[in-house]
Scaffold this motif. Structure first.
Motif, PDB file in Angstrom:
ATOM      1  N   HIS A 127      -3.058  12.765  -6.475  1.00 24.49           N
ATOM      2  CA  HIS A 127      -4.158  12.959  -5.522  1.00 24.49           C
ATOM      3  C   HIS A 127      -4.053  14.326  -4.850  1.00 24.49           C
ATOM      4  CE1 HIS A 127      -6.263   9.184  -5.641  1.00 24.49           C
ATOM      5  NE2 HIS A 127      -5.228   8.457  -5.263  1.00 24.49           N
ATOM      6  N   ALA A 128      -2.830  14.710  -4.490  1.00 22.57           N
ATOM      7  CA  ALA A 128      -2.628  16.000  -3.815  1.00 22.57           C
ATOM      8  C   ALA A 128      -2.903  17.158  -4.775  1.00 22.57           C
ATOM      9  CB  ALA A 128      -1.198  16.084  -3.264  1.00 22.57           C
ATOM     10  N   VAL A 129      -2.365  17.070  -5.981  1.00 24.28           N
ATOM     11  CA  VAL A 129      -2.522  18.151  -6.957  1.00 24.28           C
ATOM     12  C   VAL A 129      -3.981  18.317  -7.374  1.00 24.28           C
ATOM     13  CG1 VAL A 129      -1.907  18.890  -9.300  1.00 24.28           C
ATOM     14  CG2 VAL A 129      -0.168  17.885  -7.813  1.00 24.28           C
ATOM     15  N   ASP A 183      -4.555   7.902 -11.803  1.00 24.93           N
ATOM     16  CA  ASP A 183      -3.789   7.053 -12.723  1.00 24.93           C
ATOM     17  C   ASP A 183      -3.308   7.877 -13.919  1.00 24.93           C
ATOM     18  OD1 ASP A 183      -3.971   4.728 -11.243  1.00 24.93           O
ATOM     19  OD2 ASP A 183      -5.601   3.870 -12.421  1.00 24.93           O
ATOM     20  N   TYR A 184      -4.243   8.596 -14.535  1.00 26.45           N
ATOM     21  CA  TYR A 184      -3.895   9.402 -15.711  1.00 26.45           C
ATOM     22  C   TYR A 184      -2.913  10.516 -15.345  1.00 26.45           C
ATOM     23  CZ  TYR A 184      -4.252  12.989 -19.278  1.00 26.45           C
ATOM     24  OH  TYR A 184      -3.938  13.943 -20.225  1.00 26.45           O
ATOM     25  N   MET A 185      -3.249  11.282 -14.329  1.00 25.55           N
ATOM     26  CA  MET A 185      -2.396  12.399 -13.941  1.00 25.55           C
ATOM     27  C   MET A 185      -1.024  11.917 -13.483  1.00 25.55           C
ATOM     28  SD  MET A 185      -5.131  14.818 -11.907  1.00 25.55           S
ATOM     29  CE  MET A 185      -3.868  16.036 -11.473  1.00 25.55           C
ATOM     30  N   GLY A 186      -1.000  10.777 -12.812  1.00 24.79           N
ATOM     31  CA  GLY A 186       0.273  10.234 -12.352  1.00 24.79           C
ATOM     32  C   GLY A 186       1.202   9.911 -13.502  1.00 24.79           C
ATOM     33  N   LEU A 187       0.648   9.366 -14.589  1.00 27.13           N
ATOM     34  CA  LEU A 187       1.453   9.093 -15.780  1.00 27.13           C
ATOM     35  C   LEU A 187       2.044  10.385 -16.343  1.00 27.13           C
ATOM     36  CD1 LEU A 187      -0.711   6.504 -17.779  1.00 27.13           C
ATOM     37  CD2 LEU A 187       1.408   6.045 -16.530  1.00 27.13           C
ATOM     38  N   VAL A 188       1.214  11.425 -16.382  1.00 23.51           N
ATOM     39  CA  VAL A 188       1.691  12.713 -16.902  1.00 23.51           C
ATOM     40  C   VAL A 188       2.814  13.270 -16.022  1.00 23.51           C
ATOM     41  CG1 VAL A 188       1.069  15.108 -17.386  1.00 23.51           C
ATOM     42  CG2 VAL A 188      -0.524  13.271 -17.982  1.00 23.51           C
ATOM     43  N   SER A 248      -8.798  15.196  -1.618  1.00 21.28           N
ATOM     44  CA  SER A 248      -9.258  15.241  -0.220  1.00 21.28           C
ATOM     45  C   SER A 248     -10.216  16.392   0.001  1.00 21.28           C
ATOM     46  CB  SER A 248      -8.058  15.369   0.731  1.00 21.28           C
ATOM     47  OG  SER A 248      -7.306  14.184   0.761  1.00 21.28           O
ATOM     48  N   ASN A 249      -9.911  17.541  -0.584  1.00 21.89           N
ATOM     49  CA  ASN A 249     -10.789  18.702  -0.480  1.00 21.89           C
ATOM     50  C   ASN A 249     -12.151  18.377  -1.082  1.00 21.89           C
ATOM     51  OD1 ASN A 249     -12.134  21.203  -0.981  1.00 21.89           O
ATOM     52  ND2 ASN A 249     -10.181  22.283  -0.883  1.00 21.89           N
ATOM     53  N   GLU A 250     -12.131  17.755  -2.242  1.00 22.19           N
ATOM     54  CA  GLU A 250     -13.385  17.415  -2.913  1.00 22.19           C
ATOM     55  C   GLU A 250     -14.187  16.417  -2.087  1.00 22.19           C
ATOM     56  OE1 GLU A 250     -14.911  16.020  -7.374  1.00 22.19           O
ATOM     57  OE2 GLU A 250     -12.794  15.810  -6.817  1.00 22.19           O
ATOM     58  N   ARG A 251     -13.518  15.427  -1.538  1.00 27.08           N
ATOM     59  CA  ARG A 251     -14.217  14.427  -0.736  1.00 27.08           C
ATOM     60  C   ARG A 251     -14.788  15.057   0.530  1.00 27.08           C
ATOM     61  NH1 ARG A 251     -11.190   8.882   0.572  1.00 27.08           N
ATOM     62  NH2 ARG A 251      -9.748  10.276   1.617  1.00 27.08           N
ATOM     63  N   MET A 252     -14.019  15.959   1.155  1.00 22.75           N
ATOM     64  CA  MET A 252     -14.520  16.641   2.348  1.00 22.75           C
ATOM     65  C   MET A 252     -15.734  17.502   1.999  1.00 22.75           C
ATOM     66  SD  MET A 252     -12.527  19.121   5.029  1.00 22.75           S
ATOM     67  CE  MET A 252     -11.856  17.740   5.950  1.00 22.75           C
ATOM     68  N   SER A 253     -15.687  18.197   0.878  1.00 23.20           N
ATOM     69  CA  SER A 253     -16.817  19.027   0.456  1.00 23.20           C
ATOM     70  C   SER A 253     -18.061  18.175   0.225  1.00 23.20           C
ATOM     71  CB  SER A 253     -16.451  19.781  -0.832  1.00 23.20           C
ATOM     72  OG  SER A 253     -15.351  20.649  -0.615  1.00 23.20           O
ATOM     73  N   ASN A 266       0.818  -1.201   0.000  1.00 21.71           N
ATOM     74  CA  ASN A 266       0.000   0.000   0.000  1.00 21.71           C
ATOM     75  C   ASN A 266       0.857   1.258   0.000  1.00 21.71           C
ATOM     76  OD1 ASN A 266      -2.404   1.398  -0.056  1.00 21.71           O
ATOM     77  ND2 ASN A 266      -3.148   0.661   1.919  1.00 21.71           N
ATOM     78  N   ALA A 267       0.203   2.372  -0.282  1.00 15.16           N
ATOM     79  CA  ALA A 267       0.780   3.709  -0.181  1.00 15.16           C
ATOM     80  C   ALA A 267      -0.403   4.649  -0.048  1.00 15.16           C
ATOM     81  CB  ALA A 267       1.603   4.051  -1.416  1.00 15.16           C
ATOM     82  N   PHE A 268      -0.187   5.826   0.536  1.00 13.82           N
ATOM     83  CA  PHE A 268      -1.293   6.783   0.615  1.00 13.82           C
ATOM     84  C   PHE A 268      -0.768   8.205   0.622  1.00 13.82           C
ATOM     85  CE2 PHE A 268      -0.409   5.992   5.140  1.00 13.82           C
ATOM     86  CZ  PHE A 268      -0.474   7.268   5.704  1.00 13.82           C
ATOM     87  N   CYS A 269      -1.665   9.129   0.311  1.00 16.75           N
ATOM     88  CA  CYS A 269      -1.333  10.547   0.234  1.00 16.75           C
ATOM     89  C   CYS A 269      -2.291  11.344   1.111  1.00 16.75           C
ATOM     90  CB  CYS A 269      -1.444  11.028  -1.207  1.00 16.75           C
ATOM     91  SG  CYS A 269      -1.288  12.824  -1.403  1.00 16.75           S
ATOM     92  N   MET A 270      -1.735  12.217   1.933  1.00 17.48           N
ATOM     93  CA  MET A 270      -2.533  13.154   2.713  1.00 17.48           C
ATOM     94  C   MET A 270      -2.441  14.529   2.072  1.00 17.48           C
ATOM     95  SD  MET A 270      -3.934  11.590   5.372  1.00 17.48           S
ATOM     96  CE  MET A 270      -4.120  12.631   6.828  1.00 17.48           C
ATOM     97  N   PRO A 271      -3.386  15.421   2.365  1.00 20.15           N
ATOM     98  CA  PRO A 271      -3.352  16.763   1.776  1.00 20.15           C
ATOM     99  C   PRO A 271      -2.023  17.471   2.059  1.00 20.15           C
ATOM    100  CG  PRO A 271      -5.449  16.380   2.843  1.00 20.15           C
ATOM    101  CD  PRO A 271      -4.576  15.216   3.206  1.00 20.15           C
ATOM    102  N   GLY A 272      -1.642  18.344   1.150  1.00 22.35           N
ATOM    103  CA  GLY A 272      -0.409  19.088   1.325  1.00 22.35           C
ATOM    104  C   GLY A 272       0.831  18.348   0.869  1.00 22.35           C
ATOM    105  N   GLY A 273       0.641  17.140   0.317  1.00 23.41           N
ATOM    106  CA  GLY A 273       1.778  16.400  -0.215  1.00 23.41           C
ATOM    107  C   GLY A 273       2.487  15.516   0.781  1.00 23.41           C
TER     108      GLY A 273
END
Length: 262
Positions: free
Chosen positions: A138-140, A201-206, A144-149, A103-110
């Motif tokens: 995910h950070a960019v 997935d898409y953004m990560g490739l970019v 998280s902001n969208e999910r919280m909203s 596993n791996a995960f990302c929190m807001p702010g990088g």
């Protein structure tokens, strides 16, 4: 009265709309980036304090090296595309922790964490860049902001025009646990939605391509991941579309990556 309230509600939603870099998808953002980072930082710091950082120096250096390179390319992209003001929202950290989960995960702010259990699937900096590009995305994308909203909308409904926004800090704290999930039965950040994961997935490739890594390794890497450990699907993949769909999507994205190469 009902009509005016509906109009106000519509205006509030429109005011809270944003767009995801690279994809242009419209998203609901009712909470500031600063509030999202603040609400998650304590949970993240508590997690890091209670976790055991990896003692594998080579793998730790690899995570930090690849992560910082992708972060630098990401910031360069933001500055170069009129989004330089968003760079201040990131204070990048890349940690490898002792944990057998894949596993791996990302929190807001990088704030990005990779588990040691994922590293046997990684055979090069390019393959690790597939993972870290996905997490940086995910950070960019402010997922998280969208999910919280979305959680605030679901929890408060029409009250969002009144008490919820007048006591915004309380509203944010009330939904933070269901958004981040650190300390719950999951033990790590709760999975993002399939829409968010596919977008990452898409953004990560970019992002990995912008950083000078080879995106073509992504197909073989995800095939290794889809095989799973002991025949089970890793948590890292549990909320994604089916493995076949995901790999097919990545293959579809790859020709486009040539325009992002250094």
């Amino acid at each position: 009265m009902k009509k005016s309230m509906g109009l106000l509600f519509t205006l509030l939603i429109l005011a809270g709309c944003g767009s995801v870099p690279l994809t242009g998808r419209k998203q609901l953002l009712l909470v500031s980036d600063q509030d999202v980072v603040a609400s998650s930082l304590q949970q993240y710091n508590d997690y890091i304090k209670t976790s055991t950082l990896s003692t594998n120096k080579a793998q730790t250096a690899m995570v930090e090296r690849v992560g910082k390179r992708i972060a630098a390319a990401t910031e360069q992209y933001l500055w170069g595309n009129g989004m330089g003001d968003e760079v201040k929202n990131f204070s990048w950290e890349f940690h490898l922790v002792k944990d057998p989960q894949v596993n791996a995960f990302c929190m807001p702010g990088g704030k990005i964490v990779v588990y040691e259990g994922l590293m046997p699937y990684v055979s090069s900096d390019d393959e690790l860049a597939v993972v870290l590009g996905h997490e940086v995305a995910h950070a960019v994308a402010r997922h998280s902001n969208e999910r919280m909203s979305q959680q605030i909308m679901a929890k408060y409904g029409g009250e969002i025009l009144g008490a919820a926004l007048s006591k915004k800090s309380a509203a944010i704290q009330n939904v933070a646990g269901t958004v981040y999930g650190l300390g719950t039965q999951y033990g790590v950040m709760l999975p993002f939605s399939r829409q968010h994961e596919s977008e990452a997935d898409y953004m990560g490739l970019v992002l990995m391509t912008m950083a000078g890594y080879n995106p073509n390794v992504a197909v073989n890497f995800w095939k290794k991941m889809s095989a799973g450990k002991s025949g089970s699907t890793p948590e890292f993949m549990s909320t994604h579309p089916s493995d076949a769909t995901r790999i097919a999507n990545i293959q579809k994205y790859l020709p486009e990556m040539s325009k992002y190469k250094k």
